[in-house]
Design a protein around this motif. Sequence first.
Motif, PDB file in Angstrom:
ATOM      1  N   LEU A 153       0.830  -1.205   0.000  1.00  0.00           N
ATOM      2  CA  LEU A 153       0.000   0.000   0.000  1.00  0.00           C
ATOM      3  C   LEU A 153       0.868   1.259   0.000  1.00  0.00           C
ATOM      4  O   LEU A 153       0.661   2.177  -0.804  1.00  0.00           O
ATOM      5  N   LEU A 154       1.856   1.294   0.881  1.00  0.00           N
ATOM      6  CA  LEU A 154       2.681   2.494   1.022  1.00  0.00           C
ATOM      7  C   LEU A 154       3.677   2.673  -0.118  1.00  0.00           C
ATOM      8  O   LEU A 154       4.131   3.781  -0.372  1.00  0.00           O
ATOM      9  N   SER A 155       4.001   1.597  -0.818  1.00  0.00           N
ATOM     10  CA  SER A 155       4.900   1.711  -1.968  1.00  0.00           C
ATOM     11  C   SER A 155       4.138   2.040  -3.244  1.00  0.00           C
ATOM     12  O   SER A 155       4.744   2.287  -4.283  1.00  0.00           O
ATOM     13  N   GLY A 156       2.809   2.027  -3.177  1.00  0.00           N
ATOM     14  CA  GLY A 156       1.996   2.342  -4.347  1.00  0.00           C
ATOM     15  C   GLY A 156       1.647   1.137  -5.191  1.00  0.00           C
ATOM     16  O   GLY A 156       1.040   1.277  -6.246  1.00  0.00           O
ATOM     17  N   GLU A 157       2.001  -0.063  -4.731  1.00  0.00           N
ATOM     18  CA  GLU A 157       1.671  -1.280  -5.480  1.00  0.00           C
ATOM     19  C   GLU A 157       0.188  -1.617  -5.383  1.00  0.00           C
ATOM     20  O   GLU A 157      -0.338  -2.316  -6.240  1.00  0.00           O
ATOM     21  N   ILE A 158      -0.467  -1.156  -4.330  1.00  0.00           N
ATOM     22  CA  ILE A 158      -1.910  -1.346  -4.154  1.00  0.00           C
ATOM     23  C   ILE A 158      -2.576   0.006  -4.350  1.00  0.00           C
ATOM     24  O   ILE A 158      -2.177   0.996  -3.745  1.00  0.00           O
ATOM     25  N   ASP A 159      -3.602   0.007  -5.172  1.00  0.00           N
ATOM     26  CA  ASP A 159      -4.389   1.219  -5.390  1.00  0.00           C
ATOM     27  C   ASP A 159      -5.788   0.956  -4.844  1.00  0.00           C
ATOM     28  O   ASP A 159      -6.662   0.466  -5.544  1.00  0.00           O
ATOM     29  N   SER A 160      -5.974   1.236  -3.574  1.00  0.00           N
ATOM     30  CA  SER A 160      -7.248   0.981  -2.914  1.00  0.00           C
ATOM     31  C   SER A 160      -8.246   2.083  -3.239  1.00  0.00           C
ATOM     32  O   SER A 160      -7.914   3.264  -3.192  1.00  0.00           O
ATOM     33  N   THR A 161      -9.466   1.681  -3.535  1.00  0.00           N
ATOM     34  CA  THR A 161     -10.524   2.676  -3.738  1.00  0.00           C
ATOM     35  C   THR A 161     -11.125   3.114  -2.412  1.00  0.00           C
ATOM     36  O   THR A 161     -11.866   4.087  -2.366  1.00  0.00           O
ATOM     37  N   THR A 168       0.074   8.510   0.222  1.00  0.00           N
ATOM     38  CA  THR A 168       1.022   8.513  -0.888  1.00  0.00           C
ATOM     39  C   THR A 168       2.068   9.624  -0.816  1.00  0.00           C
ATOM     40  O   THR A 168       2.569  10.048  -1.840  1.00  0.00           O
ATOM     41  N   PRO A 169       2.435  10.101   0.372  1.00  0.00           N
ATOM     42  CA  PRO A 169       3.488  11.117   0.396  1.00  0.00           C
ATOM     43  C   PRO A 169       4.818  10.497  -0.023  1.00  0.00           C
ATOM     44  O   PRO A 169       4.969   9.270   0.038  1.00  0.00           O
ATOM     45  N   PRO A 170       5.766  11.315  -0.449  1.00  0.00           N
ATOM     46  CA  PRO A 170       7.054  10.724  -0.832  1.00  0.00           C
ATOM     47  C   PRO A 170       7.763  10.072   0.355  1.00  0.00           C
ATOM     48  O   PRO A 170       8.474   9.097   0.186  1.00  0.00           O
ATOM     49  N   GLU A 171       7.559  10.590   1.565  1.00  0.00           N
ATOM     50  CA  GLU A 171       8.149   9.988   2.755  1.00  0.00           C
ATOM     51  C   GLU A 171       7.035   9.673   3.740  1.00  0.00           C
ATOM     52  O   GLU A 171       6.175  10.498   3.990  1.00  0.00           O
ATOM     53  N   HIS A 172       7.082   8.474   4.288  1.00  0.00           N
ATOM     54  CA  HIS A 172       6.061   8.046   5.237  1.00  0.00           C
ATOM     55  C   HIS A 172       6.595   8.169   6.658  1.00  0.00           C
ATOM     56  O   HIS A 172       7.797   8.096   6.894  1.00  0.00           O
ATOM     57  N   THR A 173       5.668   8.353   7.598  1.00  0.00           N
ATOM     58  CA  THR A 173       6.061   8.506   8.996  1.00  0.00           C
ATOM     59  C   THR A 173       5.278   7.542   9.875  1.00  0.00           C
ATOM     60  O   THR A 173       4.175   7.111   9.530  1.00  0.00           O
TER      61      THR A 173
END
Length: 179
Positions: A153-161, A168-173
């Motif tokens: 999810l955080l890498s963008g491999e999953i696109d959840s509706t 989707t920020p460039p850096e996650h916290t």
Amino acid sequence: MTTPLAQLLRLVPPPADAPLATDWADVERRLGHPLPADYKELADTYGHGRIDRHISLMVPEDTRAGQGLITRNDGYTEELEDRWDMHEEWPEEVTREAGTTLVVWADTKDAGDLTWLVRPGTSPEDWPVMVFIDDLTEWETYPLTATAFLAALLSGEIDSTILSSELTPPEHTFQPYPR
């Protein structure tokens, strides 16, 4: 360390202070069934807190009333079943077979709950992740572990509706909750 956890660690730095140790045997006894190894590793690495101020990862015990894994799952499936009966719409993945249950392991500020679908005879390592919108009228099922789901999810491999675009920020916290 699991490969999904290694990927998640690259995406989301863990807290500087290690979470409190968990007696997993006691937790599983109190919950009534085993938990996936990847979740235990995830909880032992991050502890209770929020990813991107959006996804709250649950641990067995916490300081916020009613938000621990054990407390939140007390009667959880029965509550969902009552609501689905009222709407007359059940997810086809959730059968009424004895022993089928849902276990919530995280929640979000806008979508609802992230759960495992537990079926009789299925290893905890094979429980799929189900994401529910708050009113339970929409859901998504992913044949992934909790850690693999979060990493994808955080890498963008999953696109959840269902889940927010706030993930989707460039850096996650990761922000731990106070102990």
